[in-house]
Design a protein around this motif. Structure first.
Motif, PDB file in Angstrom:
ATOM      1  N   GLN A  55      40.513   6.960 -23.532  1.00 24.94           N
ATOM      2  CA  GLN A  55      39.441   5.922 -23.260  1.00 24.94           C
ATOM      3  C   GLN A  55      39.912   4.577 -22.513  1.00 24.94           C
ATOM      4  OE1 GLN A  55      37.061   6.740 -26.137  1.00 24.94           O
ATOM      5  NE2 GLN A  55      38.443   8.152 -26.950  1.00 24.94           N
ATOM      6  N   ASN A  56      41.144   4.041 -22.596  1.00 20.38           N
ATOM      7  CA  ASN A  56      41.426   2.780 -22.402  1.00 20.38           C
ATOM      8  C   ASN A  56      41.475   2.253 -21.027  1.00 20.38           C
ATOM      9  OD1 ASN A  56      40.621   1.925 -25.090  1.00 20.38           O
ATOM     10  ND2 ASN A  56      43.032   1.522 -26.051  1.00 20.38           N
ATOM     11  N   MET A  57      42.413   3.343 -20.552  1.00 16.78           N
ATOM     12  CA  MET A  57      42.552   3.733 -19.191  1.00 16.78           C
ATOM     13  C   MET A  57      40.918   3.899 -18.305  1.00 16.78           C
ATOM     14  SD  MET A  57      44.812   7.056 -17.414  1.00 16.78           S
ATOM     15  CE  MET A  57      44.567   6.697 -15.259  1.00 16.78           C
ATOM     16  N   LEU A  58      40.451   4.865 -18.760  1.00 14.99           N
ATOM     17  CA  LEU A  58      38.619   4.611 -17.542  1.00 14.99           C
ATOM     18  C   LEU A  58      38.034   3.356 -17.502  1.00 14.99           C
ATOM     19  CD1 LEU A  58      37.985   7.566 -16.381  1.00 14.99           C
ATOM     20  CD2 LEU A  58      39.615   7.775 -17.515  1.00 14.99           C
ATOM     21  N   HIS A  59      38.457   3.064 -19.261  1.00 18.00           N
ATOM     22  CA  HIS A  59      37.385   1.630 -19.757  1.00 18.00           C
ATOM     23  C   HIS A  59      38.609   0.711 -19.987  1.00 18.00           C
ATOM     24  CE1 HIS A  59      33.291  -0.685 -19.979  1.00 18.00           C
ATOM     25  NE2 HIS A  59      34.294  -1.521 -19.595  1.00 18.00           N
ATOM     26  N   LEU A  60      39.105  -0.461 -19.244  1.00 16.43           N
ATOM     27  CA  LEU A  60      39.378  -1.901 -20.026  1.00 16.43           C
ATOM     28  C   LEU A  60      39.024  -1.383 -21.255  1.00 16.43           C
ATOM     29  CD1 LEU A  60      41.818  -2.835 -17.162  1.00 16.43           C
ATOM     30  CD2 LEU A  60      42.021  -1.308 -18.138  1.00 16.43           C
ATOM     31  N   PRO A  61      39.578  -1.883 -22.335  1.00 17.42           N
ATOM     32  CA  PRO A  61      38.713  -2.506 -23.750  1.00 17.42           C
ATOM     33  C   PRO A  61      39.082  -4.380 -23.714  1.00 17.42           C
ATOM     34  CG  PRO A  61      41.288  -2.130 -24.077  1.00 17.42           C
ATOM     35  CD  PRO A  61      40.651  -1.216 -22.107  1.00 17.42           C
ATOM     36  N   ARG A  62      37.789  -4.569 -23.826  1.00 21.32           N
ATOM     37  CA  ARG A  62      37.919  -5.874 -24.275  1.00 21.32           C
ATOM     38  C   ARG A  62      38.615  -7.005 -24.756  1.00 21.32           C
ATOM     39  NH1 ARG A  62      32.632  -7.232 -22.266  1.00 21.32           N
ATOM     40  NH2 ARG A  62      30.823  -6.181 -22.372  1.00 21.32           N
ATOM     41  N   LYS A  63      40.023  -6.219 -25.723  1.00 29.04           N
ATOM     42  CA  LYS A  63      40.522  -7.032 -27.295  1.00 29.04           C
ATOM     43  C   LYS A  63      42.076  -5.948 -26.520  1.00 29.04           C
ATOM     44  CE  LYS A  63      37.651  -9.535 -30.190  1.00 29.04           C
ATOM     45  NZ  LYS A  63      37.293  -9.196 -31.250  1.00 29.04           N
TER      46      LYS A  63
ATOM     47  N   ASP B 198      50.113  21.204 -23.817  1.00 25.58           N
ATOM     48  CA  ASP B 198      51.983  20.850 -24.767  1.00 25.58           C
ATOM     49  C   ASP B 198      51.200  19.598 -23.466  1.00 25.58           C
ATOM     50  OD1 ASP B 198      50.558  22.539 -26.825  1.00 25.58           O
ATOM     51  OD2 ASP B 198      52.899  22.942 -25.973  1.00 25.58           O
ATOM     52  N   ARG B 199      51.975  19.528 -22.309  1.00 30.09           N
ATOM     53  CA  ARG B 199      52.446  18.449 -21.481  1.00 30.09           C
ATOM     54  C   ARG B 199      51.888  18.003 -19.568  1.00 30.09           C
ATOM     55  NH1 ARG B 199      58.722  17.741 -22.675  1.00 30.09           N
ATOM     56  NH2 ARG B 199      58.988  17.312 -24.993  1.00 30.09           N
ATOM     57  N   LEU B 200      51.582  17.387 -19.447  1.00 33.34           N
ATOM     58  CA  LEU B 200      50.942  17.269 -18.730  1.00 33.34           C
ATOM     59  C   LEU B 200      51.319  15.792 -17.397  1.00 33.34           C
ATOM     60  CD1 LEU B 200      48.305  18.270 -16.590  1.00 33.34           C
ATOM     61  CD2 LEU B 200      46.777  16.630 -17.859  1.00 33.34           C
ATOM     62  N   VAL B 201      51.600  16.568 -16.523  1.00 36.51           N
ATOM     63  CA  VAL B 201      51.512  15.466 -15.820  1.00 36.51           C
ATOM     64  C   VAL B 201      50.843  15.025 -14.423  1.00 36.51           C
ATOM     65  CG1 VAL B 201      53.693  17.182 -14.192  1.00 36.51           C
ATOM     66  CG2 VAL B 201      53.480  14.095 -14.122  1.00 36.51           C
ATOM     67  N   THR B 202      50.286  13.998 -13.815  1.00 39.73           N
ATOM     68  CA  THR B 202      49.788  14.289 -12.853  1.00 39.73           C
ATOM     69  C   THR B 202      49.868  12.754 -11.442  1.00 39.73           C
ATOM     70  OG1 THR B 202      47.350  14.709 -11.782  1.00 39.73           O
ATOM     71  CG2 THR B 202      48.021  12.775 -14.266  1.00 39.73           C
ATOM     72  N   VAL B 203      49.517  12.670 -10.777  1.00 39.52           N
ATOM     73  CA  VAL B 203      49.413  11.375  -9.869  1.00 39.52           C
ATOM     74  C   VAL B 203      48.253  10.684  -9.395  1.00 39.52           C
ATOM     75  CG1 VAL B 203      50.608  11.139  -7.388  1.00 39.52           C
ATOM     76  CG2 VAL B 203      51.312  13.090  -8.527  1.00 39.52           C
ATOM     77  N   LEU B 204      48.872   9.660  -9.746  1.00 38.48           N
ATOM     78  CA  LEU B 204      47.525   9.035  -9.440  1.00 38.48           C
ATOM     79  C   LEU B 204      47.908   7.584  -7.398  1.00 38.48           C
ATOM     80  CD1 LEU B 204      46.802   9.099 -11.856  1.00 38.48           C
ATOM     81  CD2 LEU B 204      45.746   7.181 -12.256  1.00 38.48           C
ATOM     82  N   ASP B 205      47.431   7.959  -6.788  1.00 36.70           N
ATOM     83  CA  ASP B 205      47.309   7.204  -5.433  1.00 36.70           C
ATOM     84  C   ASP B 205      46.729   6.225  -5.312  1.00 36.70           C
ATOM     85  OD1 ASP B 205      45.011   8.096  -4.569  1.00 36.70           O
ATOM     86  OD2 ASP B 205      46.445   9.482  -3.835  1.00 36.70           O
ATOM     87  N   GLU B 206      46.566   5.427  -4.296  1.00 30.91           N
ATOM     88  CA  GLU B 206      46.017   4.178  -4.239  1.00 30.91           C
ATOM     89  C   GLU B 206      44.941   4.728  -4.027  1.00 30.91           C
ATOM     90  OE1 GLU B 206      47.931   5.704   0.071  1.00 30.91           O
ATOM     91  OE2 GLU B 206      47.975   6.276  -1.703  1.00 30.91           O
ATOM     92  N   ARG B 207      44.406   5.494  -3.892  1.00 24.61           N
ATOM     93  CA  ARG B 207      43.119   5.219  -3.865  1.00 24.61           C
ATOM     94  C   ARG B 207      41.889   4.835  -4.759  1.00 24.61           C
ATOM     95  NH1 ARG B 207      41.683  11.736  -3.534  1.00 24.61           N
ATOM     96  NH2 ARG B 207      43.351  11.907  -2.993  1.00 24.61           N
ATOM     97  N   TYR B 208      43.042   4.220  -6.439  1.00 28.20           N
ATOM     98  CA  TYR B 208      42.676   4.237  -7.811  1.00 28.20           C
ATOM     99  C   TYR B 208      42.769   2.921  -7.420  1.00 28.20           C
ATOM    100  CZ  TYR B 208      42.672   9.371  -8.577  1.00 28.20           C
ATOM    101  OH  TYR B 208      42.620  10.453  -8.884  1.00 28.20           O
ATOM    102  N   TYR B 209      41.365   2.132  -7.897  1.00 28.45           N
ATOM    103  CA  TYR B 209      41.340   0.709  -8.376  1.00 28.45           C
ATOM    104  C   TYR B 209      41.224   0.380  -9.765  1.00 28.45           C
ATOM    105  CZ  TYR B 209      36.695   0.654  -5.907  1.00 28.45           C
ATOM    106  OH  TYR B 209      35.301   0.866  -5.807  1.00 28.45           O
ATOM    107  N   TYR B 210      40.300  -0.858 -10.385  1.00 25.26           N
ATOM    108  CA  TYR B 210      39.320  -1.473 -11.252  1.00 25.26           C
ATOM    109  C   TYR B 210      38.612  -1.775 -10.737  1.00 25.26           C
ATOM    110  CZ  TYR B 210      42.558   0.739 -14.823  1.00 25.26           C
ATOM    111  OH  TYR B 210      43.253   1.987 -15.819  1.00 25.26           O
ATOM    112  N   ASP B 211      37.292  -1.946 -11.277  1.00 23.97           N
ATOM    113  CA  ASP B 211      36.112  -2.943 -10.367  1.00 23.97           C
ATOM    114  C   ASP B 211      36.392  -4.036 -11.425  1.00 23.97           C
ATOM    115  OD1 ASP B 211      35.008  -2.723 -13.160  1.00 23.97           O
ATOM    116  OD2 ASP B 211      33.285  -1.001 -12.050  1.00 23.97           O
ATOM    117  N   THR B 212      34.864  -4.997 -11.321  1.00 25.52           N
ATOM    118  CA  THR B 212      35.374  -6.262 -12.358  1.00 25.52           C
ATOM    119  C   THR B 212      35.050  -5.881 -13.685  1.00 25.52           C
ATOM    120  OG1 THR B 212      33.254  -6.395 -11.737  1.00 25.52           O
ATOM    121  CG2 THR B 212      34.766  -7.336 -10.450  1.00 25.52           C
ATOM    122  N   GLU B 213      34.213  -4.472 -13.600  1.00 26.44           N
ATOM    123  CA  GLU B 213      33.630  -4.436 -15.651  1.00 26.44           C
ATOM    124  C   GLU B 213      35.497  -3.672 -16.425  1.00 26.44           C
ATOM    125  OE1 GLU B 213      30.623  -5.659 -16.255  1.00 26.44           O
ATOM    126  OE2 GLU B 213      30.542  -6.534 -14.828  1.00 26.44           O
TER     127      GLU B 213
END
Length: 485
Positions: free
Chosen positions: A357-365, A417-432
């Motif tokens: 949840q924190n990864m998908l939408h960065l917490p305010r605190k 039980d254990r998962l690995v995946t890759v996040l490449d350069e397509r991902y970014y965080y917006d101003t929100e």
């Protein structure tokens, strides 16, 4: 929570002092709400035991233990190395049928420990002791025999009782474990039972209406929906609609449940054979967040006053720009819809849930949570990514991609039980603070939405390889910079 001496807590004292004493002895993180009638029953029980057990002070029980997340409570549990004794306390008259039902449920939950179990109920105002037999009957019990069992030469379990019970053991999926579901080898949580009770009560009174419950993956939505379906189909036919391409995981249920007809959401849009619900007393929709707005319109237009129950994933932490929320908004606006939100996360542990949840939408605190089962590493090129993947796969991780054309509906059932995946350069965080993607995956779905459901497939360990994306890597590292208290 530790076991305590019931002799110690049945000495005469004020209720306030008793609550303080119980918390001190058990190590409970809160003051237990203790009831007068229960304490009187326990005093009476202790007096009977004292007649046959001279060293009554050494008799230890886990008192008023509740399995985390499930809401299942036990009055008294003695847990030894090679046996368990369960004693339930009652103050008033209660039927043998009700006693039997409770002890059978208790047996189911305690069976995960793999020890011989002795199940008793003590009704104090009748001074009556009964036990559950191996053949599931209630019979009168003998005090001397109970005391002999309680004094069996075997070490008491001295650890934290919560370490013995994993809530996810009790959450089954009707789609992946149809045999267990059909044998009714499950019980609903207290929250699930409350939602089901309210829905069924209104349906049986009004025979119409819209109902909707949602929650994060792992909260038992599909199990609840199927349990409702089983109860509604006792005397009448109902229709269950599955959204997405779930590879017909429900075929076994389709064959066995004769009063439930199964449809896919694709069949709603079949122009050659327009769907008709005239023969059904209720319509249930699983994974409704995957239902397109046009198909929802077809469904609603075909309904003829029957009750309609929707079940869907909560996706609030995903950026609105990453997904079309038209369907969910239409469901929310249905007239007089009865809405519920499942909060008890069972299948996915709290640590993973918090991080996702924190990864998908960065917490305010800044969070103070510690994430020992999550790793985030960087790769500067595809070669390094492959080397890191090989290392994780060697450790037993399963590699799954967000860019592979796949139905989101399978995310809820392909648990690992254990998962690995890759996040490449397509991902970014917006101003929100929302995680975003500059591309759509091969199936046309949002990368971020697919990633959310992908991450929720893991139960214990999660590893992310961040390829050629320093900004996202730095942010995720910051989330993980927590220290054990």
């Amino acid at each position: 929570m530790k076991s305590i001496s019931i002799y110690t807590i049945t000495r005469n004292q004020t209720l306030d002092n008793l609550q303080r004493l119980e918390r001190q002895l058990s190590g409970r993180g809160y003051f237990l709400r203790m009831r007068e009638w229960e304490m009187e029953s326990m005093k009476a029980l202790t007096e009977h035991l004292e007649v046959h057990i001279p060293q009554i002070c050494s008799l230890r029980f886990f008192y008023s233990f509740q399995i985390p997340k499930l809401g299942k409570e036990f009055d008294l549990l003695q847990i030894k190395k090679d046996q368990i004794v369960n004693i339930e306390l009652k103050s008033g008259v209660v039927s043998d049928e009700a006693i039997c039902k409770q002890l059978l449920q208790n047996r189911y939950y305690l069976s995960v420990l793999g020890k011989p179990l002795h199940s008793y109920t003590y009704i104090s105002n009748q001074n009556r002791l009964v036990k559950l037999t191996k053949h599931d009957h209630i019979i009168e019990a003998d005090w001397e025999h109970l005391c002999t069992i309680l004094q069996k030469e075997s070490p008491d379990y001295e650890g934290d009782i919560e370490d013995l019970f994993q809530a996810e053991l009790y959450l089954i999926s009707p789609l992946t474990e149809p045999a267990r579901f059909l044998r009714k080898e499950y019980f609903l949580t207290s929250q699930q039972r409350d939602i089901e009770r309210q829905i069924l009560k209104k349906i049986r009174t009004e025979h119409t209406g819209y109902y909707w419950f949602n929650g994060l993956p792992g909260t038992g939505k599909t199990l609840l929906l199927y349990d409702i379906a089983m109860k509604l189909s006792v005397r009448q036919r109902i229709c269950m609609i599955h959204c997405g391409e779930a590879a017909r995981d429900w075929e076994i249920l389709h064959e066995r449940l004769q009063r439930i007809d199964f449809l896919t959401d694709k069949e709603l849009a079949n122009e050659r054979e327009p769907v008709s619900f005239d023969s059904y007393s209720a319509i249930l929709v699983d994974e409704a967040h995957l239902l397109s707005a046009p198909k929802l319109d077809i469904l609603l237009n075909a309904v003829n006053h029957q009750p309609v129950i929707f079940s869907s994933d909560s996706e609030d932490m995903i950026s609105p720009e990453e997904m079309d929320q038209t369907t969910i908004q239409k469901i929310e606006r249905l007239p007089q819809i009865l809405t519920f939100h499942l909060t008890n996360r069972i299948r996915t542990n709290a640590e993973l849930s918090s991080f996702i949840q924190n990864m998908l939408h960065l917490p305010r605190k800044k969070s103070s949570r510690y994430y020992p089962h999550i790793e985030v590493v960087c790769a500067n090129n595809e070669s390094e990514t492959q080397n890191l993947l090989d290392g994780y796969i060697h450790q037993g991780y399963q590699y799954r991609q967000t860019s592979t054309p796949a139905d989101l509906n399978t995310a809820a059932v392909r648990v690992t039980d254990r998962l690995v995946t890759v996040l490449d350069e397509r991902y970014y965080y917006d101003t929100e603070g929302y995680l975003r993607s500059s591309l759509r995956n091969n199936s046309g779905s949002s990368d971020v939405r697919t990633l959310f459901h992908l991450l929720n497939q893991t139960k214990e360990n999660l590893s992310l390889i961040i390829e050629k994306n320093e900004s996202v890597y730095e942010i995720l590292l910051e989330i993980l910079q927590m220290h054990r208290k």
